[in-house]
Design a protein around this motif. Structure first.
Motif, short mmCIF file in Angstrom:
data_model
loop_
_atom_site.label_atom_id
_atom_site.label_comp_id
_atom_site.label_asym_id
_atom_site.label_seq_id
_atom_site.Cartn_x
_atom_site.Cartn_y
_atom_site.Cartn_z
N GLU A 1 8.22 -5.93 5.40
CA GLU A 1 7.12 -5.49 4.55
C GLU A 1 5.95 -5.12 5.46
OE1 GLU A 1 4.11 -7.49 1.25
OE2 GLU A 1 6.10 -8.36 1.53
N THR A 2 5.36 -3.97 5.18
CA THR A 2 4.21 -3.49 5.95
C THR A 2 3.10 -3.16 4.97
OG1 THR A 2 5.71 -2.53 7.57
CG2 THR A 2 3.44 -1.79 7.64
N VAL A 3 1.89 -3.69 5.20
CA VAL A 3 0.74 -3.40 4.35
C VAL A 3 -0.30 -2.67 5.19
CG1 VAL A 3 -1.11 -4.38 2.92
CG2 VAL A 3 1.17 -5.43 2.90
N ASN A 4 -0.65 -1.46 4.77
CA ASN A 4 -1.62 -0.62 5.49
C ASN A 4 -1.32 -0.55 6.98
OD1 ASN A 4 -2.96 -0.05 3.11
ND2 ASN A 4 -4.42 -1.73 3.36
N GLN B 1 0.23 -2.67 8.83
CA GLN B 1 0.34 -3.97 9.50
C GLN B 1 1.60 -4.69 9.03
OE1 GLN B 1 -1.85 -5.14 11.89
NE2 GLN B 1 -2.82 -3.14 11.72
N GLN C 1 4.01 -7.51 7.99
CA GLN C 1 3.77 -8.80 7.37
C GLN C 1 4.89 -9.78 7.76
OE1 GLN C 1 0.81 -9.10 5.29
NE2 GLN C 1 0.64 -7.22 6.47
N VAL D 1 1.67 1.87 -3.78
CA VAL D 1 0.24 2.05 -3.51
C VAL D 1 -0.54 1.42 -4.66
CG1 VAL D 1 -1.63 3.69 -3.16
CG2 VAL D 1 0.64 4.16 -2.23
N ASP D 2 -1.45 0.50 -4.31
CA ASP D 2 -2.29 -0.17 -5.29
C ASP D 2 -3.72 -0.07 -4.79
OD1 ASP D 2 -3.26 -1.68 -7.39
OD2 ASP D 2 -2.58 -3.59 -6.58
N GLN E 1 -6.46 0.87 -2.53
CA GLN E 1 -6.49 1.25 -1.11
C GLN E 1 -5.34 0.61 -0.33
OE1 GLN E 1 -8.74 3.44 0.31
NE2 GLN E 1 -9.24 3.82 -1.83
N GLU E 2 -4.49 -0.19 -1.00
CA GLU E 2 -3.44 -0.91 -0.30
C GLU E 2 -2.10 -0.18 -0.44
OE1 GLU E 2 -3.34 -5.36 -0.09
OE2 GLU E 2 -1.57 -5.02 -1.34
N LYS E 3 -1.53 0.18 0.71
CA LYS E 3 -0.23 0.85 0.74
C LYS E 3 0.78 -0.12 1.35
CE LYS E 3 2.14 4.86 2.67
NZ LYS E 3 1.95 6.06 3.48
N THR E 4 1.80 -0.47 0.58
CA THR E 4 2.82 -1.40 1.04
C THR E 4 4.15 -0.66 1.15
OG1 THR E 4 1.68 -3.21 -0.09
CG2 THR E 4 3.94 -3.61 0.61
#
Length: 147
Positions: A38-41, A43, A45, A115-116, A118-121
């Motif tokens: 899993e990658t968030v923006n 980064q 995880q 995408v939620d 500003q958060e892109k996972t």
């Protein structure tokens, strides 16, 4: 001139469609997929052992999500079933047209984007067998009754 343009367009369309046919799996998400990363923006995880058991099963028009979440030191299991459809390279909910997730398949890897605000996972899943799913679900039932 029109004939040349039309012939060129037909050639390009044929080339694109034949390329698409050679990579049959590009739009086929049918199967059993286990969470791998899993990658968030941008980064990466950390996924704990509990979360690594999360599996999504896609049939022709139904998605079953077997979610594992660590909560208060215990690995909690929950199951969600939802009807979906594929439009291009996007998974769309049949129940809520505002829910859609772009995806791609490359070999035995399924990548889904969410995408939620500003958060892109980006979730990456690996294809597993029914026997592997059965083994994972057996641990869920042993831990907390399978909710």
């Amino acid at each position: 001139m029109k004939r040349i343009l039309l012939a060129a367009m037909a050639s390009i369309a044929l080339l694109i469609s034949s390329c698409g046919k050679s990579d049959d799996s590009s739009g086929d998400i049918t199967g059993i997929w286990q969470l791998e990363s899993e990658t968030v923006n941008g980064q990466s995880q950390t996924i704990n052992d509990c979360e690594k058991k999360t599996v999504v099963v896609f049939t022709q028009n139904q998605m079953t999500s077997h979610d594992f979440i660590e909560n208060a030191g215990a690995c909690r299991y929950s199951k969600h079933v939802e009807a979906y459809k594929i439009e291009g390279n996007v998974i769309k909910s049949n129940d809520d047209s505002s829910i859609s997730f772009p995806f791609s398949v490359s070999g035995n890897t399924l990548t889904i984007e969410s995408v939620d605000g500003q958060e892109k996972t980006i979730f990456k899943y690996k294809k597993i067998t029914q026997a592997q799913l059965d083994a994972i679900l057996a641990t869920a039932n042993n831990n907390n009754g399978g909710n």
